[in-house]
Scaffold this motif. Sequence first.
Motif, PDB file in Angstrom:
ATOM      1  N   THR A  81       0.821  -1.211   0.000  1.00  0.00           N
ATOM      2  CA  THR A  81       0.000   0.000   0.000  1.00  0.00           C
ATOM      3  C   THR A  81       0.855   1.262   0.000  1.00  0.00           C
ATOM      4  O   THR A  81       0.444   2.301  -0.515  1.00  0.00           O
ATOM      5  CB  THR A  81      -0.953  -0.007   1.210  1.00  0.00           C
ATOM      6  OG1 THR A  81      -1.739  -1.205   1.173  1.00  0.00           O
ATOM      7  CG2 THR A  81      -1.881   1.192   1.192  1.00  0.00           C
ATOM      8  N   LEU A  82       2.030   1.177   0.565  1.00  0.00           N
ATOM      9  CA  LEU A  82       2.937   2.330   0.588  1.00  0.00           C
ATOM     10  C   LEU A  82       3.268   2.810  -0.823  1.00  0.00           C
ATOM     11  O   LEU A  82       3.348   2.018  -1.761  1.00  0.00           O
ATOM     12  CB  LEU A  82       4.243   1.956   1.294  1.00  0.00           C
ATOM     13  CG  LEU A  82       4.272   1.984   2.815  1.00  0.00           C
ATOM     14  CD1 LEU A  82       5.516   1.274   3.325  1.00  0.00           C
ATOM     15  CD2 LEU A  82       4.242   3.419   3.326  1.00  0.00           C
ATOM     16  N   ASP A  83       3.471   4.124  -0.960  1.00  0.00           N
ATOM     17  CA  ASP A  83       4.025   4.663  -2.193  1.00  0.00           C
ATOM     18  C   ASP A  83       5.387   4.008  -2.433  1.00  0.00           C
ATOM     19  O   ASP A  83       6.151   3.811  -1.480  1.00  0.00           O
ATOM     20  CB  ASP A  83       4.188   6.182  -2.070  1.00  0.00           C
ATOM     21  CG  ASP A  83       4.847   6.792  -3.283  1.00  0.00           C
ATOM     22  OD1 ASP A  83       4.168   6.986  -4.299  1.00  0.00           O
ATOM     23  OD2 ASP A  83       6.077   7.035  -3.209  1.00  0.00           O
ATOM     24  N   PRO A  84       5.725   3.629  -3.678  1.00  0.00           N
ATOM     25  CA  PRO A  84       6.990   2.913  -3.920  1.00  0.00           C
ATOM     26  C   PRO A  84       8.231   3.599  -3.350  1.00  0.00           C
ATOM     27  O   PRO A  84       9.101   2.919  -2.793  1.00  0.00           O
ATOM     28  CB  PRO A  84       7.040   2.842  -5.449  1.00  0.00           C
ATOM     29  CG  PRO A  84       5.602   2.787  -5.854  1.00  0.00           C
ATOM     30  CD  PRO A  84       4.887   3.703  -4.900  1.00  0.00           C
ATOM     31  N   ALA A  85       8.323   4.918  -3.448  1.00  0.00           N
ATOM     32  CA  ALA A  85       9.501   5.609  -2.916  1.00  0.00           C
ATOM     33  C   ALA A  85       9.523   5.540  -1.393  1.00  0.00           C
ATOM     34  O   ALA A  85      10.580   5.326  -0.776  1.00  0.00           O
ATOM     35  CB  ALA A  85       9.521   7.064  -3.384  1.00  0.00           C
ATOM     36  N   GLU A  86       8.355   5.708  -0.766  1.00  0.00           N
ATOM     37  CA  GLU A  86       8.258   5.573   0.689  1.00  0.00           C
ATOM     38  C   GLU A  86       8.628   4.160   1.131  1.00  0.00           C
ATOM     39  O   GLU A  86       9.305   3.962   2.140  1.00  0.00           O
ATOM     40  CB  GLU A  86       6.830   5.862   1.154  1.00  0.00           C
ATOM     41  CG  GLU A  86       6.439   7.300   1.258  1.00  0.00           C
ATOM     42  CD  GLU A  86       5.048   7.425   1.860  1.00  0.00           C
ATOM     43  OE1 GLU A  86       4.942   7.899   3.003  1.00  0.00           O
ATOM     44  OE2 GLU A  86       4.071   7.026   1.194  1.00  0.00           O
ATOM     45  N   ARG A  87       8.132   3.180   0.373  1.00  0.00           N
ATOM     46  CA  ARG A  87       8.414   1.782   0.701  1.00  0.00           C
ATOM     47  C   ARG A  87       9.909   1.513   0.667  1.00  0.00           C
ATOM     48  O   ARG A  87      10.463   0.907   1.593  1.00  0.00           O
ATOM     49  CB  ARG A  87       7.688   0.875  -0.287  1.00  0.00           C
ATOM     50  CG  ARG A  87       7.879  -0.610  -0.019  1.00  0.00           C
ATOM     51  CD  ARG A  87       7.566  -1.427  -1.275  1.00  0.00           C
ATOM     52  NE  ARG A  87       6.218  -1.210  -1.739  1.00  0.00           N
ATOM     53  CZ  ARG A  87       5.876  -1.031  -3.008  1.00  0.00           C
ATOM     54  NH1 ARG A  87       6.803  -1.026  -3.952  1.00  0.00           N
ATOM     55  NH2 ARG A  87       4.626  -0.853  -3.355  1.00  0.00           N
ATOM     56  N   ASP A  88      10.565   1.964  -0.400  1.00  0.00           N
ATOM     57  CA  ASP A  88      12.006   1.740  -0.512  1.00  0.00           C
ATOM     58  C   ASP A  88      12.765   2.486   0.580  1.00  0.00           C
ATOM     59  O   ASP A  88      13.769   1.983   1.109  1.00  0.00           O
ATOM     60  CB  ASP A  88      12.505   2.172  -1.888  1.00  0.00           C
ATOM     61  CG  ASP A  88      12.183   1.161  -2.975  1.00  0.00           C
ATOM     62  OD1 ASP A  88      11.861   0.004  -2.642  1.00  0.00           O
ATOM     63  OD2 ASP A  88      12.253   1.523  -4.166  1.00  0.00           O
ATOM     64  N   ALA A  89      12.309   3.689   0.908  1.00  0.00           N
ATOM     65  CA  ALA A  89      12.959   4.449   1.981  1.00  0.00           C
ATOM     66  C   ALA A  89      12.840   3.690   3.302  1.00  0.00           C
ATOM     67  O   ALA A  89      13.798   3.597   4.075  1.00  0.00           O
ATOM     68  CB  ALA A  89      12.327   5.839   2.103  1.00  0.00           C
TER      69      ALA A  89
END
Length: 316
Positions: A81-89
Motif C-alpha cells: 500500500t505504501l508509495d513505492p519511494a516511501e516503501r524503498d525508503a
Amino acid sequence: MATLQVPAYVPAPSEDAEQLHHAFEGWGTNEQLIIDILAHRKAAQRNLIRKTYHEAYGKDLLRSLDEELSSDFERAVVLFTLDPAERDAYLANQSTKRFTSSNWVIMEIACTRSSHELFNVRKAYQALYQKSLEEDVAHHTKGDYRKLLVPLVSAFRYEGEEVNMSLAKAEAKILRDKISDKEYSDEEVIRIVTTRSRAQLNATLDHYNTAFGNFFNKDLKADGDDEFLKLLRAAVKCLTVPEKYFEKVLRQAINKVGTDEWALTRVVTTRAEVDMVRIKEEYQRKNSATLEKAIARDTSGDYEKMLLALIGAGDI
C-alpha cells in the motif's frame, strides 16, 4: 512488465476508501475485501485511496491496516500500500538498523531502481527520517562495503541506450587487470560499477566475456567465501539481469528450512508492478515449477492469497 491485475472498471477512490472502512468495522475484519481492493490498484490509485481515506475518516489508512491485520499478511498489505519511494525508503532505513541491517537490501534498492526512482527514494528518505540515505548508509557500513554502497545509493545513471564501444573495451581491460590482481574493491572497479549506465555496463561486460573468454561475474567467484565479492556479484547481476537476481532470492526464501517470509514479501511487493512477468518466467525456467505453486505450497491463508494476487496468479 508487471503482472498486477487491475480490473476493467476501477471504482473511484472515495468508493474504495468507503469499502475499506467497512472492511474494518464490526466484529471481524473482511480480509478478502482488503485484498480485492488494494492488491488490484496501481501505485497512483493506492495513493489516492490513502488520501481520500484520511480526508473521510481522519486516520491514515496504513494505521488502520496495522491495527486490523497481523503477521505476514499485515506486512505484505502495508508494504504494498505504501508509495513505492516511501516503501524503498522504509526498507533502506530498516537495513541500516542494528538488528535488521542488510547490505543486500540497500544494494538491491540502489541497483534495481531507475535513476529517477532512486532519486525519489532519497527524497522520501529525507522527508521521513530528517537525514539523508547516503549519510545513514555511510554511518552504518565500513571498509569495502561503504566504498561500494555509498556511491551506489548516490548514483544518478544515464538511462539511455547509447553506448561508447571504445570506452567499453578500455574499461573491460581495466576490470580484467584489477580482477586478475585480486583488487576487487579498487576505486576503478567501484567507479565503473557504480556510475556507468546499464547499457554501457552491459557492453563492457559483453566485451569482457568476448575478449577474455570468461564472464566477469564468474571471475568474481575466485573466493567463494568472500562476502564482499558476493555483494559485488549481486550488484552486477541486479544492474544487468535483475530477474535472475530476484529469482534466486525467491528460490532461497521458499526452499530454505522455514520460509523466509521477509524476503518473499519484499520481492513480491516491490516487483509486482515492475518486472514480475520476467521473474516468474525465470523462476519456472530455473526450477521447472511455477512461482504460483511454490508460494501456494509454502504459505497459507490471507498471506498466500495476497501474494498470489500480487503476482497475478490464475488457476494453479
